[in-house]
Design an enzyme around this catalytic site. Structure first.
Site, PDB file in Angstrom:
ATOM      1  N   ASP A 175      38.582  48.784  35.091  1.00 40.89           N
ATOM      2  CA  ASP A 175      38.643  47.479  33.610  1.00 40.89           C
ATOM      3  C   ASP A 175      39.320  47.571  32.677  1.00 40.89           C
ATOM      4  OD1 ASP A 175      36.684  49.091  34.093  1.00 40.89           O
ATOM      5  OD2 ASP A 175      34.705  47.528  32.613  1.00 40.89           O
ATOM      6  N   GLU A 195      33.256  50.124  34.277  1.00 36.28           N
ATOM      7  CA  GLU A 195      33.128  50.776  33.302  1.00 36.28           C
ATOM      8  C   GLU A 195      32.418  50.397  31.793  1.00 36.28           C
ATOM      9  OE1 GLU A 195      32.927  54.236  30.622  1.00 36.28           O
ATOM     10  OE2 GLU A 195      34.155  52.799  30.557  1.00 36.28           O
ATOM     11  N   GLU A 196      33.685  49.619  31.277  1.00 36.67           N
ATOM     12  CA  GLU A 196      33.609  49.196  29.589  1.00 36.67           C
ATOM     13  C   GLU A 196      32.484  48.189  29.983  1.00 36.67           C
ATOM     14  OE1 GLU A 196      34.766  50.417  27.571  1.00 36.67           O
ATOM     15  OE2 GLU A 196      37.011  50.541  28.350  1.00 36.67           O
ATOM     16  N   HIS A 233      38.491  54.241  35.559  1.00 38.95           N
ATOM     17  CA  HIS A 233      38.015  52.610  36.014  1.00 38.95           C
ATOM     18  C   HIS A 233      39.170  51.401  35.525  1.00 38.95           C
ATOM     19  CE1 HIS A 233      37.621  52.324  31.595  1.00 38.95           C
ATOM     20  NE2 HIS A 233      37.753  53.206  31.109  1.00 38.95           N
TER      21      HIS A 233
END
Ligand code: BES
Ligand code: MN
Ligand code: MN
Length: 460
Positions: free
Chosen positions: A86, A156-157, A84
């Site tokens: 982010d 993802e976060e 990811h």
């Protein structure tokens, strides 16, 4: 050969990562939307430069997914690399020794050869970018031994909300034999390990309302329920004197490990004194009857992540607040199901609300726990790759964090994952002063081509 290429390109590999780290791709904060999108384009450019084909920034209902591939022969196995781009918010900024989006190198006790300090350096830009550079290395040296596909997401976060539908709608495109992920920790540079499981997650926000407006705490105090007092008591009641979670049914589906499995899990090197020293705590806490490795690896948890309400400004304001709020996370283990646990929480939390307040429980994103096999070709290839570059067999461990999409890869794509992470738990992921060891970065780039080599060989 591999080492030479890394040596010759060391500075460029680092400068490129620095450029990536300078873009504040905070997915949780809408103010950064442009930066998050910019990061997707950066990843796309770098995948193209490295030699990937069909590279595209795939739009979703949220942030885009960067896809790219190199199919050298459809008959050969295919590795799907997931990562990811982010990052978590960087606040509180004042706790950073250097600005979060201006990467710098400093040494630490754990990283005497230097670490890169920046938000996302370890989670997950640094680890994800190792795959781009390892891929470049294999392309430039003509050593890519099988097919590879990249799927790098930007949410993802914040729960990977749009990656699930993307996978379901692109099953053909994502066809592969295994998912390779570097987004977890290992024990130490001299003690490599591979996570063989991740916890799931239920996340809720609760709101307690007392009177219809903030009140004078002298005029009304004592006769009207204070939602902050009530909320604090309700949260405190969620653990009993043995630190067991008191929600009825919470443990019903928890898969208990056999004594042998527990013994094996506790063979992993772990020094409780170092652990306490690192966190400056005089004792550990938690569920009676379990070791620290068990508490973080195979047991579920409930933690308040934030709590607010009333007056928090300077000085004193004598107020009896109308509302109080909290965010609560529960880490889940096999075979707990996230929606079921959220439901249990909601029912229980509403049921313990005393008369005089109203309680609302709002579910957030969740994710299912996973365990990954240790006897698969891909796991054995990862273990052999790490053994080659670290000179030691990696130890299988259970990771306490969550990557909710891993369970979905299994359910929707029928793919198992290998969690070959190179970060350290002490790298301050999600915290101020996040960092990633220079050695870890280069070791990762060196290890990944061996994974491909052994995976291709052992798949025959
Ligand atoms: N990379 C982490 C997960 C992780 C870190 C697993 C270290 C094992 C060891 C990932 O980016 C993450 O932070 N996941 C979130 C879940 C998500 C739904 C916000 C988490 O675990 O809190
Ligand atoms: Mn991550
Ligand atoms: Mn994270």
């Amino acid at each position: 050969m591999i080492k030479e290429y890394i040596d010759q390109n060391k500075d460029r590999f680092l400068n490129e990562l620095f450029d990536l780290l300078r873009i504040p791709s905070i997915s949780a904060d809408k103010d950064y939307a442009e930066q998050v999108n910019k990061t997707a384009n950066f990843v796309k450019e770098k995948l193209m430069e490295a030699g990937a084909e069909k590279v595209e920034v795939c739009a979703t209902a949220g942030y885009p997914i960067v896809y790219g591939e190199k199919i050298i022969d459809p008959k050969l196995p295919t590795v799907l690399v997931y990562g990811h781009y982010d990052v978590q918010p960087a606040v509180p900024l004042e706790l950073w020794d250097t600005p979060p989006f201006e990467p710098t190198i400093r040494t630490t006790e754990v990283h005497p050869k230097g670490a890169i300090f920046a938000r996302g350096s370890c989670d997950d830009k640094g680890q994800m970018y190792m795959h781009v550079k390892a891929f470049e290395l294999m392309i430039k040296s003509n050593t890519l031994p099988c097919n590879v596909k990249f799927m790098i997401e930007g949410e993802e976060e914040v729960g990977s909300t749009n990656l699930g539908p993307f996978c379901i709608n692109n099953k053909e495109k994502l066809k592969a034999d295994v998912v390779l992920i570097s987004d977890t920790s290992m024990i130490a540079l001299d003690t490599p390990s591979i996570d063989t499981g991740l916890r799931g997650l239920s996340y809720v926000e609760v709101e307690v309302t007392g009177p219809n407006r903030d009140l004078h705490s002298g005029v009304y105090g004592g006769a009207v329920a204070n939602p902050i007092n009530i909320l604090a008591k309700m949260i405190a009641s969620l653990h009993d004197e043995n630190n067991h979670i008191t929600i009825p049914g919470f443990y019903d589906e928890v898969l208990e490990l056999t004594n042998q499995e527990r013994t094996e899990l506790n063979l992993a090197p772990f020094n409780i004194e170092d652990f306490k020293k690192d966190l400056n705590i005089d004792d550990v806490w938690g569920e009676n009857g379990f070791t620290v490795l068990e508490k973080t690896g195979i047991r579920p948890t409930l933690d308040c992540n934030g709590i607010w309400g009333g007056y928090t400004g300077e000085g004193a304001k004598t107020v009896l607040p109308s509302k109080a709020f909290a965010k609560i996370s529960m880490r889940l283990v096999p075979n707990q199901a996230s929606h079921k646990i959220t439901e249990l929480f909601k029912n229980h939390f509403e049921s313990i609300a005393p008369a005089g307040v109203k309680v609302v429980v709002k579910p957030h994103h969740g994710g299912e726990p996973v365990v990954t096999p240790t006897d698969s070709v891909a796991y054995l290839a990862a273990a052999k790759a790490m053994e080659t570059t670290f000179g030691k067999k990696p130890i299988p461990t259970r990771g306490g964090g969550s990557i909710p999409i891993v369970a979905l890869f299994e359910r929707e794509l029928g793919l198992k994952s290998v969690l070959m992470g190179f970060g350290l738990d002490s790298d301050a992921l999600h915290s101020p002063n996040e960092h990633y060891g220079l050695e870890n970065y280069y070791k990762g780039i060196e290890t990944i081509p061996y994974f491909f080599k052994y995976f291709a060989e052992m798949s025959k």
